[in-house]
Design an enzyme around this catalytic site. Structure first.
Site, PDB file in Angstrom:
ATOM      1  N   SER A  67       0.553  -0.951   0.207  1.00  0.00           N
ATOM      2  CA  SER A  67      -0.319   0.094  -0.124  1.00  0.00           C
ATOM      3  C   SER A  67       0.942   1.435  -0.095  1.00  0.00           C
ATOM      4  O   SER A  67       0.983   1.993   0.950  1.00  0.00           O
ATOM      5  CB  SER A  67      -0.894   0.467   1.462  1.00  0.00           C
ATOM      6  OG  SER A  67      -0.385  -0.007   2.257  1.00  0.00           O
TER       7      SER A  67
ATOM      8  N   HIS B  36      -2.994  -5.909   3.065  1.00  0.00           N
ATOM      9  CA  HIS B  36      -2.651  -6.930   3.413  1.00  0.00           C
ATOM     10  C   HIS B  36      -2.801  -8.478   3.191  1.00  0.00           C
ATOM     11  O   HIS B  36      -2.156  -9.796   3.681  1.00  0.00           O
ATOM     12  CB  HIS B  36      -1.580  -6.373   4.415  1.00  0.00           C
ATOM     13  CG  HIS B  36      -1.083  -5.288   4.287  1.00  0.00           C
ATOM     14  ND1 HIS B  36      -0.949  -4.700   5.345  1.00  0.00           N
ATOM     15  CD2 HIS B  36      -0.165  -4.714   2.929  1.00  0.00           C
ATOM     16  CE1 HIS B  36      -0.181  -3.382   4.899  1.00  0.00           C
ATOM     17  NE2 HIS B  36       0.010  -3.346   4.166  1.00  0.00           N
TER      18      HIS B  36
ATOM     19  N   GLU C 113      -4.511  -2.516   9.202  1.00  0.00           N
ATOM     20  CA  GLU C 113      -3.785  -2.574  10.117  1.00  0.00           C
ATOM     21  C   GLU C 113      -4.301  -2.751  11.361  1.00  0.00           C
ATOM     22  O   GLU C 113      -5.418  -1.619  11.699  1.00  0.00           O
ATOM     23  CB  GLU C 113      -2.919  -2.425   9.934  1.00  0.00           C
ATOM     24  CG  GLU C 113      -1.589  -2.465   9.148  1.00  0.00           C
ATOM     25  CD  GLU C 113      -0.155  -1.553   8.788  1.00  0.00           C
ATOM     26  OE1 GLU C 113      -0.199  -1.509   9.699  1.00  0.00           O
ATOM     27  OE2 GLU C 113       0.453  -1.774   8.201  1.00  0.00           O
TER      28      GLU C 113
ATOM     29  N   GLU D 284       1.921  -9.644   6.577  1.00  0.00           N
ATOM     30  CA  GLU D 284       2.524  -9.448   8.449  1.00  0.00           C
ATOM     31  C   GLU D 284       2.240  -9.994   9.297  1.00  0.00           C
ATOM     32  O   GLU D 284       2.676  -9.219  10.428  1.00  0.00           O
ATOM     33  CB  GLU D 284       2.323  -7.206   8.374  1.00  0.00           C
ATOM     34  CG  GLU D 284       2.828  -6.585   7.345  1.00  0.00           C
ATOM     35  CD  GLU D 284       2.554  -4.920   7.863  1.00  0.00           C
ATOM     36  OE1 GLU D 284       1.642  -4.305   8.776  1.00  0.00           O
ATOM     37  OE2 GLU D 284       2.327  -3.816   6.424  1.00  0.00           O
TER      38      GLU D 284
ATOM     39  N   ASP E 283      -4.090   1.266  11.875  1.00  0.00           N
ATOM     40  CA  ASP E 283      -3.486   2.324  10.160  1.00  0.00           C
ATOM     41  C   ASP E 283      -5.232   1.679   8.923  1.00  0.00           C
ATOM     42  O   ASP E 283      -4.690   1.134   8.394  1.00  0.00           O
ATOM     43  CB  ASP E 283      -1.946   1.623   9.926  1.00  0.00           C
ATOM     44  CG  ASP E 283      -2.058   1.991   8.461  1.00  0.00           C
ATOM     45  OD1 ASP E 283      -2.459   2.881   8.657  1.00  0.00           O
ATOM     46  OD2 ASP E 283      -0.662   1.845   7.953  1.00  0.00           O
TER      47      ASP E 283
ATOM     48  N   GLU F  18      -3.523   5.328  12.409  1.00  0.00           N
ATOM     49  CA  GLU F  18      -2.848   6.446  11.341  1.00  0.00           C
ATOM     50  C   GLU F  18      -3.215   6.227   9.523  1.00  0.00           C
ATOM     51  O   GLU F  18      -4.359   5.205   9.678  1.00  0.00           O
ATOM     52  CB  GLU F  18      -0.942   5.424  10.820  1.00  0.00           C
ATOM     53  CG  GLU F  18      -0.136   5.324   9.939  1.00  0.00           C
ATOM     54  CD  GLU F  18       0.838   3.753  10.153  1.00  0.00           C
ATOM     55  OE1 GLU F  18       0.887   3.275  11.016  1.00  0.00           O
ATOM     56  OE2 GLU F  18       1.477   3.618   8.489  1.00  0.00           O
TER      57      GLU F  18
ATOM     58  N   ASP G 111       1.508   8.797   7.168  1.00  0.00           N
ATOM     59  CA  ASP G 111       2.566   7.557   6.645  1.00  0.00           C
ATOM     60  C   ASP G 111       2.502   7.416   5.154  1.00  0.00           C
ATOM     61  O   ASP G 111       3.210   8.726   4.930  1.00  0.00           O
ATOM     62  CB  ASP G 111       1.765   5.927   7.083  1.00  0.00           C
ATOM     63  CG  ASP G 111       2.611   4.808   5.827  1.00  0.00           C
ATOM     64  OD1 ASP G 111       3.546   5.432   5.129  1.00  0.00           O
ATOM     65  OD2 ASP G 111       1.871   4.333   6.005  1.00  0.00           O
TER      66      ASP G 111
ATOM     67  N   LYS H 286       9.579   5.551   7.375  1.00  0.00           N
ATOM     68  CA  LYS H 286      10.337   4.211   6.344  1.00  0.00           C
ATOM     69  C   LYS H 286      11.548   4.371   5.305  1.00  0.00           C
ATOM     70  O   LYS H 286      11.500   5.410   4.865  1.00  0.00           O
ATOM     71  CB  LYS H 286       9.437   3.619   5.395  1.00  0.00           C
ATOM     72  CG  LYS H 286       7.603   2.918   6.081  1.00  0.00           C
ATOM     73  CD  LYS H 286       6.609   3.321   5.588  1.00  0.00           C
ATOM     74  CE  LYS H 286       5.412   2.340   5.778  1.00  0.00           C
ATOM     75  NZ  LYS H 286       4.290   2.229   5.231  1.00  0.00           N
TER      76      LYS H 286
ATOM     77  N   HIS I 234       8.293  -1.077   9.947  1.00  0.00           N
ATOM     78  CA  HIS I 234       8.440  -1.871   8.586  1.00  0.00           C
ATOM     79  C   HIS I 234       8.418  -1.739   7.750  1.00  0.00           C
ATOM     80  O   HIS I 234       6.757  -0.739   6.810  1.00  0.00           O
ATOM     81  CB  HIS I 234       8.241  -3.181   8.929  1.00  0.00           C
ATOM     82  CG  HIS I 234       7.134  -3.719   9.366  1.00  0.00           C
ATOM     83  ND1 HIS I 234       6.486  -4.848   8.997  1.00  0.00           N
ATOM     84  CD2 HIS I 234       5.588  -2.649   9.352  1.00  0.00           C
ATOM     85  CE1 HIS I 234       5.296  -5.205   9.470  1.00  0.00           C
ATOM     86  NE2 HIS I 234       5.041  -3.205   9.629  1.00  0.00           N
TER      87      HIS I 234
ATOM     88  N   LYS J 109       6.818  -0.333  14.608  1.00  0.00           N
ATOM     89  CA  LYS J 109       5.620  -1.376  13.902  1.00  0.00           C
ATOM     90  C   LYS J 109       6.687  -2.013  13.703  1.00  0.00           C
ATOM     91  O   LYS J 109       6.644  -1.757  11.828  1.00  0.00           O
ATOM     92  CB  LYS J 109       4.490   0.075  13.665  1.00  0.00           C
ATOM     93  CG  LYS J 109       3.387  -1.129  13.171  1.00  0.00           C
ATOM     94  CD  LYS J 109       2.843  -0.049  11.891  1.00  0.00           C
ATOM     95  CE  LYS J 109       2.641   0.215  10.587  1.00  0.00           C
ATOM     96  NZ  LYS J 109       1.827   0.677   9.683  1.00  0.00           N
TER      97      LYS J 109
HETATM   98  C1  2PG Z   1       1.782   0.869   5.855  1.00  0.00           C
HETATM   99  C2  2PG Z   1       3.031  -0.172   5.850  1.00  0.00           C
HETATM  100  C3  2PG Z   1       3.183  -1.674   6.702  1.00  0.00           C
HETATM  101  P1  2PG Z   1       2.999  -1.655   3.105  1.00  0.00           P
HETATM  102  O1  2PG Z   1       0.862   1.004   5.530  1.00  0.00           O
HETATM  103  O2  2PG Z   1       2.170   1.556   6.929  1.00  0.00           O
HETATM  104  O3  2PG Z   1       2.953  -1.849   7.835  1.00  0.00           O
HETATM  105  O4  2PG Z   1       2.021  -1.156   4.938  1.00  0.00           O
HETATM  106  O5  2PG Z   1       4.306  -1.665   3.369  1.00  0.00           O
HETATM  107  O6  2PG Z   1       2.351  -1.875   2.437  1.00  0.00           O
HETATM  108  O7  2PG Z   1       3.380   0.154   2.432  1.00  0.00           O
HETATM  109 MG    MG Z   2       1.089   2.964   7.079  1.00  0.00          MG
END
Ligand code: 2PG
Ligand code: MG
Length: 427
Positions: free
Chosen positions: A40, A158, A167, A210, A245, A286, A313, A338, A366, A389
């Site tokens: 995502s 996911h 999440e 995850e 999230d 989030e 994010d 990230k 992650h 996380k």
């Molecule tokens: C998020 C991440 C990790 P992705 O949205 O925070 O949990 O997902 O790595 O798929 O962007």
């Molecule tokens: Mg996120």
């Protein structure tokens, strides 16, 4: 202290997709770093360079690997691995674009990370301590272990779902130490597994990207009821809280949010979160709003930001420029970090520094596509983020990080601090 060799490999991530791993060689030995990958992903992230063509369904990283082995190697051989800013500066200059469109963030980042791993070894100090120094702390005293936010029910992309909250996390704020926190999380995870098996049979305990369970439960309220029941059964009613999230950019289309069969305007979604966070012990939300719905973010912050952590994010993509925008618009009070969203260690540290300076907490995260690399565990301790996380407390791609923190905690002995309910405090 000289980079003598650098070699990239096309390896596999936790989803079976190619990713870039780098081995960097100095007089002290070989040092590794691997890139993760999002599902995502935000549209403002730095470029993840994928090959076209039939190999790996178009997901090969042969070009990124070649960029490391030719252009990057030529530029950095002979450089000093302990001079991170200089090294990353050279990589950014070599790329010459804003989003690492020329070399690929997945070529630049593992080189940047592997240099830091080598630099820690050159100084004979743990990686977290070196990262703490690069961040600006002297010597890593007062080391803070993070409060883990653990994703026990996986939804959205996911778990192969459309129009879905992504999440559902548990947050052990009442633990006395990081190791106690991990035990509470693992015990709650297994209570949840047992309950899902009872209710839904074997289908109920299949897992998502995850490591969390991915049962066919339609509403976020029903999912949270099960999660709360699980940690209560485990004996942690007072110690545990929840985090969400939404990854809402994934269910935002034509100005409307779609969760299951329901549609929400921006304002209606803010009201939905207001009620949800009053009905459940949710301490962190989030990507409640979509990555370019700045007005929605400002409204969400105004309505619930005083009692809930509002984490950006996809909105901020670890990018200092977007974090500045969030300051101006009062859009968040917390930033998800990230490394591969921005593509170098130096820029990531800049993003953390700017966040903390702006009064925002940070969560080191992650990606849904992960590897055995544990760098982000050391990063969280190094910058004293106080929160991570890393997914469910299951699957080696997730536990590689949680386990690294257990070992760091043990090494710190009585110097290790666990912030608990103070997870949002800046240090
Ligand atoms: C998020 C991440 C990790 P992705 O949205 O925070 O949990 O997902 O790595 O798929 O962007
Ligand atoms: Mg996120």
């Amino acid at each position: 202290m000289t980079i003598k060799d650098v070699k990239a490999y096309e390896l596999l991530d936790s989803r079976g997709n190619p990713t870039v791993g780098v081995r960097l060689t100095t007089e002290n030995g070989d040092f590794w770093a691997l890139t993760p990958s999002g599902a995502s992903a935000g549209s403002h992230e730095a470029l993840e360079l994928r090959d076209t063509g039939p190999r790996y369904g178009g997901k090969g990283v042969g070009t990124a690997v070649k960029n490391v082995n030719t252009l990057i190697a030529k530029r950095i051989l002979g450089m000093d691995e302990t001079q991170q800013a200089e090294l990353d500066g050279a990589l950014l200059e070599l790329d010459g674009t804003k989003s690492k469109d020329a070399l690929g963030a997945n070529a630049v980042l593992p080189v940047s990370m592997a240099a830091a791993v080598a630099a820690a070894a050159a100084q004979r100090i743990p990686l977290y301590q070196h990262l703490g120094r690069l961040y600006g702390f002297s010597n890593g005293a007062n080391a803070v272990l993070p409060v883990p936010m653990c994703n026990v029910i996986n939804g959205g992309k996911h778990a192969g779902q459309d129009n879905d909250i992504q999440e559902h996390m548990i947050v052990p704020v009442g633990a006395k130490s990081y190791s106690e926190a991990i035990r509470m999380v693992a015990e709650s995870y297994h209570e949840l597994q047992a309950e899902l098996k009872r209710r839904f049979g074997p289908q109920g305990i299949l897992i998502g990207d995850e490591g969390g369970f991915a049962p066919q439960i339609p509403t976020v309220q029903e999912r949270l009821d099960l999660v709360v029941k699980a940690y209560e059964e485990a004996g942690y009613r007072d110690e545990m809280r929840l985090a969400i999230d939404s990854a809402s950019s994934e269910f935002f289309a034509d100005g409307t949010y779609h969760i299951g069969a329901k549609s929400y305007s921006s304002g209606e979604l803010v009201d939905f979160y207001d009620e949800l966070t009053k009905a459940y012990p949710i301490v962190s939300l989030e990507d409640g709003m979509a990555e370019d719905d700045w007005d929605g973010w400002t409204e969400l912050m105004a309505k619930i930001g005083s009692r809930v952590q509002i984490v950006g994010d996809d909105l901020l993509v670890t990018n200092p420029e977007r974090i500045e925008m969030a300051v101006a618009k009062k859009a968040v009070n917390s930033v998800l970090i990230k490394l591969n969203q921005i593509g170098s260690l130096t820029e990531t540290l800049q993003a953390v520094r700017l966040s903390h300076k702006s009064g925002f907490s940070t969560v080191i995260s992650h990606r849904s596509g992960e590897t055995e690399d544990r760098f982000i565990a050391d990063l969280a301790v190094g910058v004293r983020a106080g929160q991570v996380k890393f997914g469910a407390p299951a699957r080696t791609d997730r536990n590689a990080k949680y386990n690294r923190l257990l070992v760091i905690e043990d090494g710190l002995g009585s110097a290790a601090k666990y912030p608990g309910a103070g997870f949002r405090d800046l240090r």
